[in-house]
Design a protein around this motif. Structure first.
Motif, short mmCIF file in Angstrom:
data_model
loop_
_atom_site.label_atom_id
_atom_site.label_comp_id
_atom_site.label_asym_id
_atom_site.label_seq_id
_atom_site.Cartn_x
_atom_site.Cartn_y
_atom_site.Cartn_z
N LYS A 1 1.49 5.44 -0.33
CA LYS A 1 0.77 6.65 0.06
C LYS A 1 0.18 7.39 -1.14
O LYS A 1 -0.90 7.96 -1.04
CB LYS A 1 1.62 7.57 0.92
N PHE B 1 -11.55 1.56 0.70
CA PHE B 1 -10.30 1.30 -0.02
C PHE B 1 -10.06 -0.19 -0.24
O PHE B 1 -9.43 -0.58 -1.23
CB PHE B 1 -9.11 1.93 0.69
N ILE C 1 0.85 -1.19 0.00
CA ILE C 1 0.00 0.00 0.00
C ILE C 1 0.89 1.24 0.00
O ILE C 1 1.61 1.50 0.96
CB ILE C 1 -0.94 0.01 1.24
N LEU D 1 -3.13 5.91 -1.90
CA LEU D 1 -4.15 6.29 -0.92
C LEU D 1 -4.66 7.70 -1.18
O LEU D 1 -5.86 7.96 -1.11
CB LEU D 1 -3.61 6.18 0.51
N TYR E 1 -6.50 11.92 5.15
CA TYR E 1 -6.30 10.93 4.09
C TYR E 1 -5.35 11.39 3.00
O TYR E 1 -4.98 10.59 2.14
CB TYR E 1 -7.65 10.55 3.47
N TYR F 1 -2.76 1.19 6.49
CA TYR F 1 -1.90 2.38 6.43
C TYR F 1 -0.97 2.31 5.22
O TYR F 1 -0.63 1.22 4.75
CB TYR F 1 -1.02 2.47 7.67
N ALA G 1 -5.84 4.47 5.07
CA ALA G 1 -6.66 4.22 3.88
C ALA G 1 -8.05 4.77 4.11
O ALA G 1 -8.62 4.59 5.19
CB ALA G 1 -6.73 2.73 3.60
#
Length: 146
Positions: A20, A57, A18, A23, A37, A96, A53
């Protein structure tokens, strides 16, 4: 009729890193305006360890599956006859930026309505982080038009 013997079938798990940027993009795409966010400082000030997230998501994790909608080939379905019927999320923890999320899914149920004109496939997915913590579950219902 779709093959009901496939109820309980588990699809191969897969993992997604994941990032950033992903996100932030997702937050903007869904119209999320809360800065936690999209701004790392705001996220930390709000008590998050990293950029969290946004809601829903988990569904985008599914898009990184090795095979797009693996139930299509398993059940020999024609994509042109598929509709998205429903989606539910259960938030158990937090995803995260920097996490590696492993998704596992299975066919939970199958049933029909309108004398078989519509068939329903209920899929359940679980999302676990790199520490083995279950952070969420999702259930979606796919409608197949006969």
């Amino acid at each position: 009729m779709l093959d009901r013997s496939k109820i309980g079938h588990e699809f191969p798990s897969f993992s997604v890193d994941i990032e950033k940027g992903r996100l932030k993009f997702f937050a903007k795409a869904i119209g999320e305006t809360n800065p936690v966010y999209t701004d790392e400082e705001a996220a930390r000030a709000a008590g998050f360890k990293a950029l969290p997230a946004p809601p829903t998501f988990m569904m985008s994790v599914d898009l990184d599956a090795p095979e797009f909608l693996p139930m299509l080939s398993l059940l020999e379905m024609d994509l042109g006859r598929v509709l998205h019927g429903a989606q539910d999320f259960e938030y158990i923890g937090q995803i995260y930026a920097g996490d590696t999320i492993t998704q596992t899914s299975k066919i939970l149920d199958m049933f029909d309505k309108k004398g078989g004109a519509l068939e329903f496939i209920v899929l359940e997915s679980a999302y676990t982080n790199q520490d083995g913590e279950l952070v969420g579950k999702a259930q979606q219902t796919i409608v197949y038009r006969n």
